[in-house]
Motif scaffolding. Structure first.
Motif, short mmCIF file in Angstrom:
data_model
loop_
_atom_site.label_atom_id
_atom_site.label_comp_id
_atom_site.label_asym_id
_atom_site.label_seq_id
_atom_site.Cartn_x
_atom_site.Cartn_y
_atom_site.Cartn_z
N VAL A 143 0.83 -1.20 0.00
CA VAL A 143 0.00 0.00 0.00
C VAL A 143 0.86 1.25 0.00
O VAL A 143 0.60 2.21 -0.73
N ARG A 144 1.91 1.25 0.79
CA ARG A 144 2.72 2.46 0.90
C ARG A 144 3.47 2.79 -0.40
O ARG A 144 3.95 3.91 -0.60
N ASP A 145 3.60 1.80 -1.29
CA ASP A 145 4.33 2.01 -2.54
C ASP A 145 3.42 2.36 -3.72
O ASP A 145 3.91 2.55 -4.84
N LEU A 146 2.11 2.46 -3.48
CA LEU A 146 1.17 2.70 -4.58
C LEU A 146 1.46 4.02 -5.31
O LEU A 146 1.37 4.08 -6.54
N ASN A 147 1.78 5.06 -4.58
CA ASN A 147 2.05 6.34 -5.20
C ASN A 147 3.25 6.24 -6.16
O ASN A 147 3.20 6.73 -7.30
N ASP A 148 4.32 5.56 -5.71
CA ASP A 148 5.51 5.42 -6.55
C ASP A 148 5.24 4.55 -7.77
O ASP A 148 5.78 4.80 -8.85
N LYS A 176 -8.85 5.37 -4.04
CA LYS A 176 -8.84 6.60 -3.25
C LYS A 176 -7.62 7.45 -3.57
O LYS A 176 -7.71 8.68 -3.69
N LEU A 177 -6.47 6.81 -3.70
CA LEU A 177 -5.25 7.54 -4.05
C LEU A 177 -5.41 8.27 -5.38
O LEU A 177 -5.05 9.45 -5.50
N LEU A 178 -5.94 7.57 -6.37
CA LEU A 178 -6.11 8.17 -7.69
C LEU A 178 -7.12 9.32 -7.65
O LEU A 178 -6.91 10.37 -8.28
N GLN A 179 -8.21 9.14 -6.91
CA GLN A 179 -9.22 10.20 -6.81
C GLN A 179 -8.64 11.44 -6.14
O GLN A 179 -8.82 12.56 -6.62
N TYR A 180 -7.95 11.24 -5.02
CA TYR A 180 -7.38 12.37 -4.28
C TYR A 180 -6.26 13.06 -5.06
O TYR A 180 -5.92 14.21 -4.77
N SER A 181 -5.70 12.36 -6.04
CA SER A 181 -4.61 12.93 -6.84
C SER A 181 -5.11 13.66 -8.08
O SER A 181 -4.31 14.12 -8.90
N GLY A 182 -6.42 13.74 -8.24
CA GLY A 182 -7.00 14.47 -9.36
C GLY A 182 -7.13 13.68 -10.64
O GLY A 182 -7.36 14.26 -11.72
N CYS A 183 -7.00 12.36 -10.55
CA CYS A 183 -7.16 11.52 -11.74
C CYS A 183 -8.65 11.29 -12.01
O CYS A 183 -9.49 11.52 -11.15
N ALA A 184 -8.95 10.83 -13.20
CA ALA A 184 -10.33 10.52 -13.57
C ALA A 184 -10.62 9.07 -13.24
O ALA A 184 -10.11 8.16 -13.90
#
Length: 317
Positions: A143-148, A176-184
């Motif tokens: 989970v912690r590596d999802l952003n990278d 959730k990560l993608l949504q909070y990052s402004g992705c569609a």
């Protein structure tokens, strides 16, 4: 009888008899285990087939229901005659009934599969049989590596890959990560979420901004094959899904000056929102598409078309 009088050949015979008995007992135990495992394997395979069929029916029912509701909403927005509206409501009601029935069948199939899997594990343990672990070939990401991995794409693995990612994530952290990052992030099953115009705008927006277009299949990926997945994209224009998959949408054809995605621009609707000078090359090459699901075993079409990534817990100190 004294020890020195013992016939050594008799010892060899006894040893041979014992070894034969031991081999026979081992063979009998092996056959018993094989028969027991065969029975539960057959039951497990039947439960799997029932589950796949039920999931396929559920996916088709959900996609049909979404489309019927969208058709009704369009007729209502156009102020259609009451006769058309009445007929549209009837179609929606039939679609809702089929969806409810499909959901019930899917729940029953999942319960049967869970029971068959548990029984198979119990028998395997009792017979001291080691079952093959499923999904060993999947790339696992903490989970912690999802952003990278998903957003920053460190190492350019997604950028240089032949396939877009299929993210299996029961925790819902990736979405959730993608949504909070402004992705569609588009809900594949929600009415109004996958209209032709919304898909068109989402694609152009993410290419323009170097973002990610993510399609969330939730827990229904086991029944979602290529045909169901491609339909709303090909409603925008024929062949769009394939152009997204092979990334040719991001390139210009030999006879064109502009990349293929620019054909999606509707100047009458968009105005200057997607004027060509707003599409910078460094953002175009950062565009990504991916699927998200909580289903541990998605449809074979999806695992063949996409690079499977499984999100696993842990990684935070």
């Amino acid at each position: 009888m004294q020890l020195y009088e013992w016939d050594i050949t008799r010892t060899d015979e006894l040893i041979a008899d014992f070894e034969a008995w031991q081999a026979s007992a081992h063979l009998e135990e092996t056959l018993r285990q094989s028969e027991a495992m065969h029975a539960v394997d057959v039951e497990f395979e039947q439960a799997q087939a029932f589950h796949v069929a039920a999931q396929g029916r559920l996916a088709r029912a959900k996609a049909s229901w979404r489309r019927r509701v969208e058709e009704y909403d369009l007729l209502e927005a156009e102020g259609s005659h009451e006769d058309f509206m009445r007929r549209a409501r009837q179609v929606c009601e039939v679609s809702e009934e089929e969806l409810a029935s499909a959901e019930s069948s899917a729940w029953s199939a999942q319960s049967s599969l869970d029971a068959a899997r548990a029984q198979r594990l119990r028998i395997a343990e009792a017979c001291s049989v080691e079952l093959e672990q499923e999904n060993l070939a999947r790339r696992q990401v903490r989970v912690r590596d999802l952003n990278d991995v998903l957003l920053r794409d460190i190492g350019d693995r997604i950028a240089h890959a032949e396939k877009w990612p299929l993210v299996i994530d029961p925790s819902d952290c990736a979405a959730k990560l993608l949504q909070y990052s402004g992705c569609a992030v588009l809900n594949f099953w929600r009415p109004g979420e996958l209209t032709a115009n919304k898909i068109r705008v989402a694609i152009l927006s993410m290419i323009k901004g170097g973002g990610t277009l993510a399609i969330d299949l939730f827990a229904v990926a086991a029944g979602t094959g290529r045909e169901i997945l491609a339909e709303p994209f090909d409603d925008v224009r024929p062949g769009l899904f394939d152009d997204l998959l092979d990334r040719s949408l991001l390139k210009a054809k030999a006879s064109d000056l502009w990349p293929s995605f620019y054909s999606l621009v509707d100047e009458a609707r968009d105005g200057k929102r997607f004027s060509f000078e707003q599409f910078a090359e460094n953002n175009i090459c950062k565009f990504k598409m991916m699927l998200i699901t909580s289903t541990l075993n998605p449809h074979a079409d999806l695992t063949n078309l996409f690079d499977v990534i499984e999100v696993v817990p842990g990684g935070f100190d």
